[in-house]
Write an enzyme that holds these catalytic residues in place. Sequence first.
Site, mmCIF file in Angstrom:
data_model
loop_
_atom_site.group_PDB
_atom_site.id
_atom_site.type_symbol
_atom_site.label_atom_id
_atom_site.label_comp_id
_atom_site.label_asym_id
_atom_site.label_seq_id
_atom_site.Cartn_x
_atom_site.Cartn_y
_atom_site.Cartn_z
ATOM 1 N N ASP A 457 0.835 -1.211 0.000
ATOM 2 C CA ASP A 457 0.000 0.000 0.000
ATOM 3 C C ASP A 457 0.864 1.253 0.000
ATOM 4 O O ASP A 457 0.588 2.215 -0.686
ATOM 5 C CB ASP A 457 -0.933 0.004 1.220
ATOM 6 C CG ASP A 457 -0.181 -0.104 2.548
ATOM 7 O OD1 ASP A 457 0.940 -0.647 2.568
ATOM 8 O OD2 ASP A 457 -0.718 0.352 3.576
ATOM 9 N N ASP A 462 4.470 2.704 9.318
ATOM 10 C CA ASP A 462 4.522 1.400 9.985
ATOM 11 C C ASP A 462 3.454 0.474 9.396
ATOM 12 O O ASP A 462 2.575 -0.016 10.100
ATOM 13 C CB ASP A 462 4.311 1.591 11.493
ATOM 14 C CG ASP A 462 3.073 2.430 11.798
ATOM 15 O OD1 ASP A 462 2.327 2.773 10.846
ATOM 16 O OD2 ASP A 462 2.844 2.740 12.980
ATOM 17 N N GLU A 463 3.521 0.284 8.093
ATOM 18 C CA GLU A 463 2.521 -0.531 7.420
ATOM 19 C C GLU A 463 3.213 -1.333 6.308
ATOM 20 O O GLU A 463 3.548 -2.472 6.497
ATOM 21 C CB GLU A 463 1.397 0.364 6.894
ATOM 22 C CG GLU A 463 0.127 -0.418 6.649
ATOM 23 C CD GLU A 463 -1.150 0.401 6.798
ATOM 24 O OE1 GLU A 463 -1.114 1.542 7.247
ATOM 25 O OE2 GLU A 463 -2.205 -0.152 6.444
ATOM 26 N N ASP A 470 -5.493 -2.472 -2.849
ATOM 27 C CA ASP A 470 -4.613 -1.546 -3.559
ATOM 28 C C ASP A 470 -4.006 -2.242 -4.776
ATOM 29 O O ASP A 470 -3.945 -1.693 -5.874
ATOM 30 C CB ASP A 470 -3.496 -1.055 -2.624
ATOM 31 C CG ASP A 470 -4.028 -0.468 -1.327
ATOM 32 O OD1 ASP A 470 -4.874 -1.108 -0.682
ATOM 33 O OD2 ASP A 470 -3.595 0.634 -0.941
ATOM 34 N N TRP A 523 -11.286 -5.919 -2.020
ATOM 35 C CA TRP A 523 -9.951 -6.306 -1.549
ATOM 36 C C TRP A 523 -9.768 -7.792 -1.834
ATOM 37 O O TRP A 523 -8.855 -8.190 -2.551
ATOM 38 C CB TRP A 523 -9.803 -6.001 -0.049
ATOM 39 C CG TRP A 523 -9.321 -4.597 0.223
ATOM 40 C CD1 TRP A 523 -8.077 -4.242 0.675
ATOM 41 C CD2 TRP A 523 -10.048 -3.366 0.055
ATOM 42 N NE1 TRP A 523 -7.990 -2.874 0.785
ATOM 43 C CE2 TRP A 523 -9.165 -2.312 0.423
ATOM 44 C CE3 TRP A 523 -11.323 -3.045 -0.372
ATOM 45 C CZ2 TRP A 523 -9.550 -0.971 0.370
ATOM 46 C CZ3 TRP A 523 -11.704 -1.716 -0.425
ATOM 47 C CH2 TRP A 523 -10.844 -0.704 -0.064
ATOM 48 N N GLU A 733 -1.930 9.134 -0.970
ATOM 49 C CA GLU A 733 -3.026 8.354 -0.413
ATOM 50 C C GLU A 733 -4.346 9.113 -0.529
ATOM 51 O O GLU A 733 -5.386 8.530 -0.810
ATOM 52 C CB GLU A 733 -2.733 8.059 1.062
ATOM 53 C CG GLU A 733 -3.762 7.192 1.736
ATOM 54 C CD GLU A 733 -3.269 6.667 3.067
ATOM 55 O OE1 GLU A 733 -2.363 7.302 3.651
ATOM 56 O OE2 GLU A 733 -3.776 5.625 3.524
ATOM 57 N N HIS A 754 1.329 6.177 -2.459
ATOM 58 C CA HIS A 754 0.231 5.208 -2.366
ATOM 59 C C HIS A 754 -0.327 5.053 -3.777
ATOM 60 O O HIS A 754 -0.956 5.960 -4.282
ATOM 61 C CB HIS A 754 -0.850 5.817 -1.471
ATOM 62 C CG HIS A 754 -1.319 4.934 -0.381
ATOM 63 N ND1 HIS A 754 -0.608 4.741 0.772
ATOM 64 C CD2 HIS A 754 -2.450 4.210 -0.239
ATOM 65 C CE1 HIS A 754 -1.285 3.930 1.578
ATOM 66 N NE2 HIS A 754 -2.405 3.584 0.983
#
Length: 860
Positions: A457, A462-463, A470, A523, A733, A754
Amino acid sequence: MLAASLALAGPATSLRVDGDFINPLGFYDAMPTFSWRLPAGVKKQTAYQIQVRCGAKMWDSGWVMSDRSTFAPYGGAPFSSRDRVAWRVRFRDENGQDSSWSEPAFFELGLLSDSDWKARWIRPSGEGDQGKEPVACLRREFPIVKKIARARIYVTARGLFELSLNGRRVGDDYFANGWTSYHKRLDTLTYDVTSQLRSGENSLSALVGTGWYAGRLTWEPKVKDFYGGSPELLLQLEVAYTDGSSETIASDGKWEGSFGGPIVSSSLYNGEEYDARRQPSDWKPVATDAAIGNARLMPKPFPPVRVCQTLSSRAISTPQPGRYVFDLGQNMVGWARVKIPVEKDKTITIHFAEMLNADGTLYTKNYRSAESTDTYTAAATGTIEWQPHFTFHGFRYVELSGLPAGVVPQKDWVTGVVLHSALQPTGKFTSSSPKLNQLQSNIVWGQRGNFVDIPTDCPQRDERLGWTGDAEVFCPTAMFNYDCLSFWKSWLESMRDDQEADGRIPHVIPNVLPRWPGDSPGWMDAATIIPWQVYVRTGDTSVLAENFEMMTKLLGWYRKQSIGGLLPKIGGFGDWLQPYGKTLKGDTPLPLIGVAYYARSAQLVADAAHVLGKDDDARLYGAEAGKVRQAFAGQYFDADGRLKNAPETQTGYVLALAFDLIPPEIKPKAAAHLAQLVRDVGIHLRTGFLGTPYLARVLEENGYAAIAYDLLFQESYPSWFFPIDQGATTMWERWNSYSRKDGFGDATMNSFNHYAYGAIGQWMYERIAGLAPDPEHPGYKHFFVRPLIGKQLDSARAELETPYGTASSAWTRKDGDVELSVVVPPNASATIEFPDGRKPQTVTAGSYRFRMGPEAGSSR
Ligand code: BGC
């Protein structure tokens, strides 16, 4: 091999196995397919012959009467581990003339079976500092006395490794072995080290970082050790000598290990702490594990991460005393290589940021808990050149602090090192609009930054997770920019590994959110949409065959939730981040979105079944798709084509039209309502992650091309050009992640890299420039040229390296007319749909030019 017959055409070139591997070492497939390209001047192949040689074994396809020049099957016995295979191909052209044989191509298999591994998992005995992400140092010395014929290292890690042999790095891969669902599958790498070994003493060493295996993941600081607690290595150096004997040096109890090296900590999210004063001194025999584990060990089936380019600093500023900010001019992903003066025992700190605050300091709030900081403590005064190891950052700006007093920073102190999966670039889009070109550039940079071994993404906070939604919306665009067939196939394998028993697809792949099981339409449907899109764009049926069961299992889950084809209780992320939405999930009801995707996935499973020759399945799932469509239309649309039982949202209309969910007679009415909704808000989108990718296409397909163009060229928020006007060099994003007027958006979700809204790339090259694949003849065997001329542009051009060679479509205004140039590669054909409305024309390989009157030049 056979004597070549009279050769008139040049030979085939670009010989590839499994679609996109050129002469691979450590190849994974025991039963590969073969692809090649025909030379310019050839229209069509009418037959081919492949010869394959592996040692004394040979396989000859004989002349195969076929125009297939991609994914031609191998029909011999499966190859074995370590096999070195040579192959060549020749073809017969449209006049019945045979080409000469191609130059030979090669591939060498990696280790295909667990039983090939004599090595043991090793790690330093004891533990590193558990408050950090310590890096394991491992080493072994060994003599070589005989003459070496060939030497290979086969290696994998539970963690990330870097190898060094006799003081030189082995290979140029980073973050190897990459990120898979580690409990199920570990990828292995193969390196040719024949010339790196020497006679006499040799020293082999490894650094193994925690990486995705044992390092920090997700936004919960405590989620560490997700797969295991300590980084480990499995390695086998196999040396064949000229006298026919061989030897294996494997990871085992003869190795020594330490956590005491200069890398005190290296964390994907937090950065690296490097203390040059530390050298491992506490070498001890390693801890070993005799069990090889349950995960499949297989040669990495797609390109590893490598340094793909470097960026120089463009400017330096000093917003605070002693803090020097270097601007690379481009938001990027990787790390900074520094070449700087240092003072003994002093620590240099390297901070990163995608954006600057108004006062010129770094804006880092959007990293959330990811510290994204590197430090270097010097062992001696002097100049060092340094880069970290097992971390990466998303940034445009690099701040150095802690430099010796009085130094004057120089631009060449900081270089941006761009790291991503080393895929081949394939597509180019350009136009007469600098802003549209900037958008294309932002899309491509979004892809570079988020194709770091898996599709993510975002690459900075912190991902950095493999969010399925996505990836699903971006896949077609990604397939234009880079050759990512093998990248997607690998990630889909992880998706199969992580699919829930009940058929759901987790939100992120590999799944590191186990307490949050997938349930999100749009998703989860990455499981059906991505295989289909990859198939359409490559012609590789194996991507459908491999994933068919996963696709049907997902469908089974939808079926179980449905009541009369509807999904009243479905959850999910909805039309995520719809501008002006009442919640983050937007205003389009979740049940509507759910049924739309249920119908879409059912149809794709039916289509896939049809391609795979599973006729009964095709009928069954086709009927299911029909029923769900009917339920959708009955529940959500009235006879006037207006949304009912749901708020009127752009996305409600978009999904109904894009997925063909409503009867043909009400489509024009529904499209008119959609167009009106867009006009009502001053030609602006009100769509989120799910509606936005299809908005322009749906408008244009239903007679509103001018509105589609106007939306794309809209400058005010929310729009594609709005971030560009605010200085964006990547996709954001949110459309207003930052604005010159209002500053930064909510930092809790404010990524400046993003790619989801970059999904518009598909429409740009398929419609603006007009280069579109044909699902009936996938892989651009036949494609469409259907440019759409907008008043905002004087020219547009798309060029693509298709499996058959370069295809392009370019149009330009000339003295009021429009000129269209088309290139069709050998063994392919194209149907040109002219924007002036004249009859479409189908052409074979060659270059074509057409002139159209002014009527071509304005979209409806
Ligand atoms: C990610 C998105 C993702 C979403 C799910 C976010 O945190 O960054 O891109 O799809 O969660 O809604």
